[in-house]
Design a protein around this motif. Structure first.
Motif, PDB file in Angstrom:
ATOM      1  N   VAL A  19      51.457 -26.059  31.764  1.00  0.00           N
ATOM      2  CA  VAL A  19      50.927 -24.923  32.515  1.00  0.00           C
ATOM      3  C   VAL A  19      52.134 -24.062  32.862  1.00  0.00           C
ATOM      4  O   VAL A  19      53.082 -24.515  33.503  1.00  0.00           O
ATOM      5  CB  VAL A  19      50.191 -25.357  33.794  1.00  0.00           C
ATOM      6  N   LYS A  20      52.135 -22.833  32.389  1.00  0.00           N
ATOM      7  CA  LYS A  20      53.260 -21.912  32.587  1.00  0.00           C
ATOM      8  C   LYS A  20      53.250 -21.394  34.031  1.00  0.00           C
ATOM      9  O   LYS A  20      52.256 -21.572  34.761  1.00  0.00           O
ATOM     10  CB  LYS A  20      53.164 -20.790  31.562  1.00  0.00           C
ATOM     11  N   PRO A  21      54.350 -20.737  34.464  1.00  0.00           N
ATOM     12  CA  PRO A  21      54.441 -20.332  35.885  1.00  0.00           C
ATOM     13  C   PRO A  21      53.269 -19.470  36.377  1.00  0.00           C
ATOM     14  O   PRO A  21      52.849 -19.611  37.530  1.00  0.00           O
ATOM     15  CB  PRO A  21      55.756 -19.549  35.927  1.00  0.00           C
ATOM     16  N   HIS A  59      63.684 -25.246  24.202  1.00  0.00           N
ATOM     17  CA  HIS A  59      62.252 -25.390  23.884  1.00  0.00           C
ATOM     18  C   HIS A  59      61.783 -24.288  22.931  1.00  0.00           C
ATOM     19  O   HIS A  59      61.039 -24.548  21.992  1.00  0.00           O
ATOM     20  CB  HIS A  59      61.440 -25.353  25.181  1.00  0.00           C
ATOM     21  N   TYR A  60      62.225 -23.063  23.197  1.00  0.00           N
ATOM     22  CA  TYR A  60      61.777 -21.907  22.402  1.00  0.00           C
ATOM     23  C   TYR A  60      62.837 -21.443  21.402  1.00  0.00           C
ATOM     24  O   TYR A  60      62.835 -20.284  20.998  1.00  0.00           O
ATOM     25  CB  TYR A  60      61.389 -20.754  23.331  1.00  0.00           C
ATOM     26  N   LYS A  61      63.716 -22.354  20.947  1.00  0.00           N
ATOM     27  CA  LYS A  61      64.853 -21.934  20.111  1.00  0.00           C
ATOM     28  C   LYS A  61      64.420 -21.245  18.812  1.00  0.00           C
ATOM     29  O   LYS A  61      65.127 -20.362  18.328  1.00  0.00           O
ATOM     30  CB  LYS A  61      65.787 -23.111  19.822  1.00  0.00           C
ATOM     31  N   PRO A  67      62.546 -10.040  19.758  1.00  0.00           N
ATOM     32  CA  PRO A  67      62.895  -9.078  20.823  1.00  0.00           C
ATOM     33  C   PRO A  67      62.410  -9.510  22.208  1.00  0.00           C
ATOM     34  O   PRO A  67      63.031  -9.177  23.211  1.00  0.00           O
ATOM     35  CB  PRO A  67      62.203  -7.780  20.385  1.00  0.00           C
ATOM     36  N   PHE A  68      61.303 -10.268  22.259  1.00  0.00           N
ATOM     37  CA  PHE A  68      60.755 -10.669  23.564  1.00  0.00           C
ATOM     38  C   PHE A  68      61.407 -11.936  24.118  1.00  0.00           C
ATOM     39  O   PHE A  68      61.051 -12.384  25.206  1.00  0.00           O
ATOM     40  CB  PHE A  68      59.233 -10.842  23.469  1.00  0.00           C
ATOM     41  N   PHE A  69      62.372 -12.524  23.391  1.00  0.00           N
ATOM     42  CA  PHE A  69      62.946 -13.806  23.804  1.00  0.00           C
ATOM     43  C   PHE A  69      63.514 -13.800  25.238  1.00  0.00           C
ATOM     44  O   PHE A  69      63.182 -14.701  26.036  1.00  0.00           O
ATOM     45  CB  PHE A  69      64.009 -14.268  22.796  1.00  0.00           C
ATOM     46  N   LYS A  71      62.718 -11.977  27.796  1.00  0.00           N
ATOM     47  CA  LYS A  71      61.580 -11.910  28.731  1.00  0.00           C
ATOM     48  C   LYS A  71      60.826 -13.227  28.787  1.00  0.00           C
ATOM     49  O   LYS A  71      60.343 -13.649  29.842  1.00  0.00           O
ATOM     50  CB  LYS A  71      60.618 -10.792  28.304  1.00  0.00           C
ATOM     51  N   LEU A  72      60.724 -13.891  27.621  1.00  0.00           N
ATOM     52  CA  LEU A  72      60.041 -15.182  27.553  1.00  0.00           C
ATOM     53  C   LEU A  72      60.780 -16.227  28.395  1.00  0.00           C
ATOM     54  O   LEU A  72      60.155 -16.981  29.161  1.00  0.00           O
ATOM     55  CB  LEU A  72      59.944 -15.630  26.082  1.00  0.00           C
ATOM     56  N   ILE A  73      62.102 -16.249  28.294  1.00  0.00           N
ATOM     57  CA  ILE A  73      62.907 -17.212  29.063  1.00  0.00           C
ATOM     58  C   ILE A  73      62.803 -16.916  30.565  1.00  0.00           C
ATOM     59  O   ILE A  73      62.664 -17.826  31.389  1.00  0.00           O
ATOM     60  CB  ILE A  73      64.385 -17.194  28.581  1.00  0.00           C
ATOM     61  N   ALA A  95      44.159 -29.582  20.762  1.00  0.00           N
ATOM     62  CA  ALA A  95      44.687 -28.898  21.954  1.00  0.00           C
ATOM     63  C   ALA A  95      44.948 -27.418  21.661  1.00  0.00           C
ATOM     64  O   ALA A  95      44.665 -26.556  22.494  1.00  0.00           O
ATOM     65  CB  ALA A  95      45.966 -29.575  22.438  1.00  0.00           C
ATOM     66  N   ARG A  96      45.440 -27.119  20.470  1.00  0.00           N
ATOM     67  CA  ARG A  96      45.656 -25.706  20.093  1.00  0.00           C
ATOM     68  C   ARG A  96      44.324 -24.954  20.096  1.00  0.00           C
ATOM     69  O   ARG A  96      44.261 -23.787  20.492  1.00  0.00           O
ATOM     70  CB  ARG A  96      46.312 -25.614  18.704  1.00  0.00           C
ATOM     71  N   LYS A  97      43.258 -25.617  19.628  1.00  0.00           N
ATOM     72  CA  LYS A  97      41.930 -24.983  19.649  1.00  0.00           C
ATOM     73  C   LYS A  97      41.439 -24.777  21.071  1.00  0.00           C
ATOM     74  O   LYS A  97      40.851 -23.750  21.395  1.00  0.00           O
ATOM     75  CB  LYS A  97      40.909 -25.838  18.898  1.00  0.00           C
ATOM     76  N   ARG A 122      51.644 -13.438  29.478  1.00  0.00           N
ATOM     77  CA  ARG A 122      51.150 -14.209  30.638  1.00  0.00           C
ATOM     78  C   ARG A 122      49.950 -15.039  30.175  1.00  0.00           C
ATOM     79  O   ARG A 122      48.858 -14.902  30.702  1.00  0.00           O
ATOM     80  CB  ARG A 122      50.715 -13.271  31.779  1.00  0.00           C
ATOM     81  N   ASN A 123      50.217 -15.921  29.197  1.00  0.00           N
ATOM     82  CA  ASN A 123      49.085 -16.624  28.567  1.00  0.00           C
ATOM     83  C   ASN A 123      48.888 -18.060  29.062  1.00  0.00           C
ATOM     84  O   ASN A 123      48.308 -18.896  28.385  1.00  0.00           O
ATOM     85  CB  ASN A 123      49.156 -16.511  27.037  1.00  0.00           C
ATOM     86  N   VAL A 124      49.350 -18.321  30.244  1.00  0.00           N
ATOM     87  CA  VAL A 124      49.081 -19.479  31.131  1.00  0.00           C
ATOM     88  C   VAL A 124      49.376 -20.905  30.642  1.00  0.00           C
ATOM     89  O   VAL A 124      49.512 -21.796  31.461  1.00  0.00           O
ATOM     90  CB  VAL A 124      47.642 -19.486  31.751  1.00  0.00           C
TER      91      VAL A 124
HETATM   92  P1  GDP Z   1      52.018 -20.031  21.059  1.00  0.00           P
HETATM   93  O1  GDP Z   1      52.409 -21.203  20.195  1.00  0.00           O
HETATM   94  O2  GDP Z   1      50.579 -19.639  20.907  1.00  0.00           O
HETATM   95  O3  GDP Z   1      52.378 -20.232  22.516  1.00  0.00           O
HETATM   96  O4  GDP Z   1      52.831 -18.747  20.529  1.00  0.00           O
HETATM   97  P2  GDP Z   1      54.329 -18.619  19.921  1.00  0.00           P
HETATM   98  O5  GDP Z   1      54.920 -19.959  19.644  1.00  0.00           O
HETATM   99  O6  GDP Z   1      54.244 -17.627  18.815  1.00  0.00           O
HETATM  100  O7  GDP Z   1      55.118 -17.910  21.110  1.00  0.00           O
HETATM  101  C1  GDP Z   1      55.524 -18.665  22.233  1.00  0.00           C
HETATM  102  C2  GDP Z   1      55.260 -17.867  23.492  1.00  0.00           C
HETATM  103  O8  GDP Z   1      56.078 -16.699  23.470  1.00  0.00           O
HETATM  104  C3  GDP Z   1      53.827 -17.333  23.626  1.00  0.00           C
HETATM  105  O9  GDP Z   1      52.904 -18.274  24.124  1.00  0.00           O
HETATM  106  C4  GDP Z   1      54.047 -16.180  24.588  1.00  0.00           C
HETATM  107  O10 GDP Z   1      54.199 -16.650  25.924  1.00  0.00           O
HETATM  108  C5  GDP Z   1      55.402 -15.643  24.125  1.00  0.00           C
HETATM  109  N1  GDP Z   1      55.228 -14.536  23.165  1.00  0.00           N
HETATM  110  C6  GDP Z   1      54.900 -14.620  21.851  1.00  0.00           C
HETATM  111  N2  GDP Z   1      54.825 -13.409  21.290  1.00  0.00           N
HETATM  112  C7  GDP Z   1      55.109 -12.529  22.284  1.00  0.00           C
HETATM  113  C8  GDP Z   1      55.183 -11.093  22.349  1.00  0.00           C
HETATM  114  O11 GDP Z   1      54.979 -10.396  21.364  1.00  0.00           O
HETATM  115  N3  GDP Z   1      55.510 -10.557  23.567  1.00  0.00           N
HETATM  116  C9  GDP Z   1      55.759 -11.316  24.675  1.00  0.00           C
HETATM  117  N4  GDP Z   1      56.057 -10.710  25.834  1.00  0.00           N
HETATM  118  N5  GDP Z   1      55.686 -12.660  24.645  1.00  0.00           N
HETATM  119  C10 GDP Z   1      55.367 -13.253  23.475  1.00  0.00           C
END
Ligand code: GDP
Ligand code: MG
Length: 160
Positions: A19-21, A59-61, A67-69, A71-73, A95-97, A122-124
């Motif tokens: 569960v994300k922030p 985790h997100y390497k 470009p959003f990296f 902001k994601l961190i 779980a993905r479904k 902000r996809n929770v």
């Molecule tokens: P997931 O596996 O469905 O979570 O998606 P990804 O592995 O592609 O991306 C990881 C996470 O990065 C996503 O769940 C989002 O929180 C974030 N993210 C992905 N694409 C974007 C984007 O285009 N913009 C922003 N702001 N965040 C993104």
């Protein structure tokens, strides 16, 4: 041959769900845990945790060139997250479904993101995308001793 094939199809996998922030701040922790619990998967790890920057980056390497990296961190480290390990046959794909598409506006109603979120940033919730990544991420987020092996009483009522 056939028993081996059947055994392969019945392989127990593990997935890392978080569960994300925003999910924590919006009071959605119980709701999100419930979706996996009710489905019938087995919870093997659970904690509230303030994620340090280096862990978020590891985790997100795979996304570090996006470009959003940054902001994601910032997002993932902006408040506590709830870390979970779930186990079961087919748990990674299922779980993905249950989580739904990355963009919540495209996620089907009935999925967590489809029901509870409106924006990709902000996809929770997070869910591992392969059994290999499930193992990798659980090892990354949990220490030894934080994962419990146990047999739920409901098991014979879930699987014949
Ligand atoms: P997931 O596996 O469905 O979570 O998606 P990804 O592995 O592609 O991306 C990881 C996470 O990065 C996503 O769940 C989002 O929180 C974030 N993210 C992905 N694409 C974007 C984007 O285009 N913009 C922003 N702001 N965040 C993104
Ligand atoms: Mg992903």
């Amino acid at each position: 041959f056939l028993p081996h094939l059947m055994a392969a199809l019945e392989q127990v996998d593990e997935t890392y769900i978080m569960v994300k922030p925003d999910g924590v701040q919006r009071g959605l922790v119980g709701e999100i845990i419930s979706r996996f619990e009710k489905k019938g998967f087995k919870l093997t790890g659970l904690k509230l945790f303030q994620c340090p920057k280096d862990l978020a980056e590891e985790h997100y390497k795979d996304l570090n060139a996006k470009p959003f990296f940054p902001k994601l961190i910032e997002y993932i480290t902006s408040g506590p997250v709830v870390c979970m390990a779930w186990e079961g046959v087919g748990v990674v794909a299922s779980a993905r479904k249950l989580i739904g598409s990355t963009n919540p506006l495209q996620a089907e109603p009935g999925t967590i993101r489809g029901d509870l979120a409106v924006q990709t940033g902000r996809n929770v919730v997070h869910g591992s995308d392969s059994p290999e990544n499930g193992k990798r991420e659980i090892a990354l987020w949990f220490k030894e001793g934080e994962i419990c092996q146990w047999t739920p009483a409901q098991e014979p009522w879930l699987r014949e």
